[in-house]
Design an enzyme around this catalytic site. Structure first.
Site, PDB file in Angstrom:
ATOM      1  N   GLU A  99       0.721  -1.330   0.013  1.00 38.57           N
ATOM      2  CA  GLU A  99      -0.065  -0.103  -0.115  1.00 38.57           C
ATOM      3  C   GLU A  99       0.953   1.282  -0.112  1.00 38.57           C
ATOM      4  O   GLU A  99       1.820   1.071   0.634  1.00 38.57           O
ATOM      5  CB  GLU A  99      -0.823  -0.058   1.279  1.00 38.57           C
ATOM      6  CG  GLU A  99      -1.989   0.980   1.367  1.00 38.57           C
ATOM      7  CD  GLU A  99      -2.966   0.817   2.648  1.00 38.57           C
ATOM      8  OE1 GLU A  99      -3.320  -0.299   2.894  1.00 38.57           O
ATOM      9  OE2 GLU A  99      -3.061   1.989   3.203  1.00 38.57           O
ATOM     10  N   ASP A 101       0.177   5.238   0.545  1.00 38.21           N
ATOM     11  CA  ASP A 101      -0.809   6.083   0.944  1.00 38.21           C
ATOM     12  C   ASP A 101      -0.759   7.538   1.149  1.00 38.21           C
ATOM     13  O   ASP A 101       0.358   8.170   1.434  1.00 38.21           O
ATOM     14  CB  ASP A 101      -1.043   6.085   2.450  1.00 38.21           C
ATOM     15  CG  ASP A 101      -1.779   4.429   2.719  1.00 38.21           C
ATOM     16  OD1 ASP A 101      -2.366   4.092   1.958  1.00 38.21           O
ATOM     17  OD2 ASP A 101      -1.481   3.989   3.932  1.00 38.21           O
ATOM     18  N   GLU A 103      -2.913  10.537   2.754  1.00 42.38           N
ATOM     19  CA  GLU A 103      -4.239  10.995   3.655  1.00 42.38           C
ATOM     20  C   GLU A 103      -4.304  12.259   4.237  1.00 42.38           C
ATOM     21  O   GLU A 103      -3.335  13.074   4.718  1.00 42.38           O
ATOM     22  CB  GLU A 103      -4.358   9.842   4.726  1.00 42.38           C
ATOM     23  CG  GLU A 103      -4.782   8.526   4.736  1.00 42.38           C
ATOM     24  CD  GLU A 103      -5.220   7.847   5.852  1.00 42.38           C
ATOM     25  OE1 GLU A 103      -6.464   7.405   6.041  1.00 42.38           O
ATOM     26  OE2 GLU A 103      -4.274   7.548   6.571  1.00 42.38           O
ATOM     27  N   HIS A 116      -0.836  13.040   5.339  1.00 37.75           N
ATOM     28  CA  HIS A 116      -0.180  11.797   6.028  1.00 37.75           C
ATOM     29  C   HIS A 116       0.226  10.924   4.932  1.00 37.75           C
ATOM     30  O   HIS A 116      -0.580  10.759   4.245  1.00 37.75           O
ATOM     31  CB  HIS A 116      -1.368  11.402   7.192  1.00 37.75           C
ATOM     32  CG  HIS A 116      -1.098   9.995   7.608  1.00 37.75           C
ATOM     33  ND1 HIS A 116      -0.475   9.856   8.709  1.00 37.75           N
ATOM     34  CD2 HIS A 116      -0.934   8.775   7.157  1.00 37.75           C
ATOM     35  CE1 HIS A 116      -0.465   8.757   9.308  1.00 37.75           C
ATOM     36  NE2 HIS A 116      -0.745   8.039   8.270  1.00 37.75           N
ATOM     37  N   THR A 117       1.338  10.380   5.196  1.00 39.08           N
ATOM     38  CA  THR A 117       1.703   9.265   4.215  1.00 39.08           C
ATOM     39  C   THR A 117       2.271   7.979   4.846  1.00 39.08           C
ATOM     40  O   THR A 117       2.890   7.991   5.879  1.00 39.08           O
ATOM     41  CB  THR A 117       3.126   9.935   3.178  1.00 39.08           C
ATOM     42  OG1 THR A 117       4.114  10.029   4.125  1.00 39.08           O
ATOM     43  CG2 THR A 117       2.554  11.252   2.464  1.00 39.08           C
ATOM     44  N   ASN A 118       2.182   6.936   4.091  1.00 39.80           N
ATOM     45  CA  ASN A 118       2.650   5.762   4.673  1.00 39.80           C
ATOM     46  C   ASN A 118       2.935   4.707   3.409  1.00 39.80           C
ATOM     47  O   ASN A 118       2.400   5.080   2.490  1.00 39.80           O
ATOM     48  CB  ASN A 118       1.601   4.967   5.488  1.00 39.80           C
ATOM     49  CG  ASN A 118       2.215   4.198   6.657  1.00 39.80           C
ATOM     50  OD1 ASN A 118       3.314   3.665   6.533  1.00 39.80           O
ATOM     51  ND2 ASN A 118       1.291   3.607   7.563  1.00 39.80           N
ATOM     52  N   GLU A 128       5.110   5.913   8.713  1.00 39.23           N
ATOM     53  CA  GLU A 128       4.314   7.229   8.457  1.00 39.23           C
ATOM     54  C   GLU A 128       5.369   8.674   8.404  1.00 39.23           C
ATOM     55  O   GLU A 128       6.403   8.535   9.366  1.00 39.23           O
ATOM     56  CB  GLU A 128       3.328   7.472   9.803  1.00 39.23           C
ATOM     57  CG  GLU A 128       2.531   6.475  10.162  1.00 39.23           C
ATOM     58  CD  GLU A 128       2.890   5.464  11.030  1.00 39.23           C
ATOM     59  OE1 GLU A 128       4.111   5.409  11.272  1.00 39.23           O
ATOM     60  OE2 GLU A 128       2.115   4.543  11.168  1.00 39.23           O
ATOM     61  N   TRP A 193     -10.051  10.443  16.101  1.00 36.64           N
ATOM     62  CA  TRP A 193      -8.553  10.383  15.892  1.00 36.64           C
ATOM     63  C   TRP A 193      -7.913  11.631  15.067  1.00 36.64           C
ATOM     64  O   TRP A 193      -6.930  12.032  15.419  1.00 36.64           O
ATOM     65  CB  TRP A 193      -7.871   9.209  15.691  1.00 36.64           C
ATOM     66  CG  TRP A 193      -8.194   8.415  14.349  1.00 36.64           C
ATOM     67  CD1 TRP A 193      -9.162   7.556  14.109  1.00 36.64           C
ATOM     68  CD2 TRP A 193      -7.494   8.699  13.143  1.00 36.64           C
ATOM     69  NE1 TRP A 193      -9.008   7.465  12.746  1.00 36.64           N
ATOM     70  CE2 TRP A 193      -8.206   8.025  12.053  1.00 36.64           C
ATOM     71  CE3 TRP A 193      -6.507   9.715  12.849  1.00 36.64           C
ATOM     72  CZ2 TRP A 193      -7.923   8.243  10.799  1.00 36.64           C
ATOM     73  CZ3 TRP A 193      -6.098   9.976  11.551  1.00 36.64           C
ATOM     74  CH2 TRP A 193      -6.544   8.917  10.202  1.00 36.64           C
ATOM     75  N   GLY A 197      -5.620  14.217  17.616  1.00 36.93           N
ATOM     76  CA  GLY A 197      -5.921  13.134  18.373  1.00 36.93           C
ATOM     77  C   GLY A 197      -7.484  12.939  18.685  1.00 36.93           C
ATOM     78  O   GLY A 197      -7.632  12.380  19.678  1.00 36.93           O
ATOM     79  N   ARG A 274       9.740   5.828  19.677  1.00 37.03           N
ATOM     80  CA  ARG A 274       8.997   4.680  19.129  1.00 37.03           C
ATOM     81  C   ARG A 274       9.878   3.536  18.717  1.00 37.03           C
ATOM     82  O   ARG A 274       9.517   2.426  18.697  1.00 37.03           O
ATOM     83  CB  ARG A 274       8.328   5.346  17.882  1.00 37.03           C
ATOM     84  CG  ARG A 274       7.511   4.253  17.200  1.00 37.03           C
ATOM     85  CD  ARG A 274       6.594   4.899  16.027  1.00 37.03           C
ATOM     86  NE  ARG A 274       5.884   4.034  15.348  1.00 37.03           N
ATOM     87  CZ  ARG A 274       5.273   4.478  14.030  1.00 37.03           C
ATOM     88  NH1 ARG A 274       5.721   5.574  13.693  1.00 37.03           N
ATOM     89  NH2 ARG A 274       4.706   3.516  13.280  1.00 37.03           N
TER      90      ARG A 274
END
Ligand SMILES: *[C@@H]1O[C@H](CO)[C@@H](O)[C@H](O)[C@H]1NC(C)=O
Length: 287
Positions: A99, A101, A103, A116-118, A128, A193, A197, A274
């Site tokens: 995928e 993305d 968004e 937003h990308t992924n 992300e 979200w 958030g 993270r």
């Protein structure tokens, strides 16, 4: 490059042909969701998706692609778009899907959208990167492009590259290259979200919310199991398949750096909290 891969890649180059396709959205996509909230207008020149309290809407491409350079112009939900998400992405099917993305997360009037990308390969995402834009994406149409070739994926906005995801198979990271992908887009509510958030809720008195699409252009290899003898790469321009080996020249690398320095607001490859055990392997190549 392994042999299997070369067979696919070299065949694509040899058999690529200029199949002139007009950018008629009626011929390229099907509205698949939303009970009349998604519409193709003006003889295929324009597509609109809308969202109200009952439902969002969406479309998908008729074709599946295995590599391509795909442009679409989008004009996002205007005014108070908080809680709305306009997703525009390429995806294959199944649990080990690939995928790519884009968004767009809406916001209160005058506050910036987040782009937003992924990238998912073989079902694994968590890659992300997020950006603000250097213009108001609701005031006019802007071009959002995905270049996907065997070596790299480049996300661009109005021709400015904002993200590059390089093929990192050499360090053991799966790369999308075997599973054909379709284009999908949808406008939906995610006020649990999307905006800060989930703190900012959708204002339904402003519904219906509408996003618009036009000038779809795909230089792409069409994956067709129904007619395997047809030319796999079609083109809406000159049948030029330079994109299959395209990379960023020095000028565009500078543009990429400019966009990332000034507009990137989140990068998984810089999120050390993270990844306390070390960043994902592809981060070293994409630094
Ligand atoms: C909305 O605007 C606020 C304030 O400028 C900002 O912090 C946030 O990143 C913006 N975007 C989203 C989707 O919340």
């Amino acid at each position: 490059m392994n042999n299997f891969f070369c067979v696919i890649f070299c065949c694509l180059v040899v058999f690529s042909a200029a199949a002139l396709a007009a950018s008629n959205l009626n011929q390229e996509v099907d509205v698949t969701w939303g009970d009349g909230r998604g519409k193709i207008l003006n003889n295929g020149e324009l597509l609109t998706l809308s969202l109200d309290q009952t439902s969002g809407s969406g479309f998908q491409s008729k074709n599946e692609y295995l590599f391509g350079k795909i442009d679409m112009q989008l004009k996002l939900v205007q005014g108070n778009s908080a809680g709305t998400v306009t997703a525009y992405y390429l995806s294959s099917q199944g649990t080990t899907h690939d995928e790519i993305d884009f968004e767009f997360l809406g916001n209160l009037s005058g506050d910036p959208y987040i782009l937003h990308t992924n990238v998912f390969s073989q079902g694994k995402g968590n890659r992300e990167q997020q950006f603000y834009l250097w213009f108001d994406p609701t005031a006019d149409f802007h071009t959002y492009s995905i270049l996907w070739n065997p070596q790299r994926i480049i996300f661009s906005v109005d021709g400015t590259p904002i993200r590059e995801f390089k093929n990192a198979e050499s360090v053991g990271v799966a790369y999308p290259k075997n599973q054909p992908m379709r284009i999908y887009s949808s406008l939906w509510n995610a006020d649990d979200w999307a905006t800060r958030g989930g703190l900012v809720k959708t204002d339904w008195t402003k519904a219906p919310f509408t996003a618009s699409y036009r000038n779809f252009n795909a230089n792409a290899c069409i994956s067709s199991s129904s007619s395997p003898s047809s030319s796999p790469c079609s083109s809406t321009s000159q049948g030029d398949n330079a994109w299959l080996t395209e990379e960023l020249d020095a000028t565009r690398q500078e543009r990429l750096k400019w966009a990332q320095k000034n507009y990137m607001i989140y990068n998984y490859c810089a999120d050390s909290k993270r990844f306390p055990q070390g960043f994902p392997k592809e981060c070293a190549l994409n630094a």
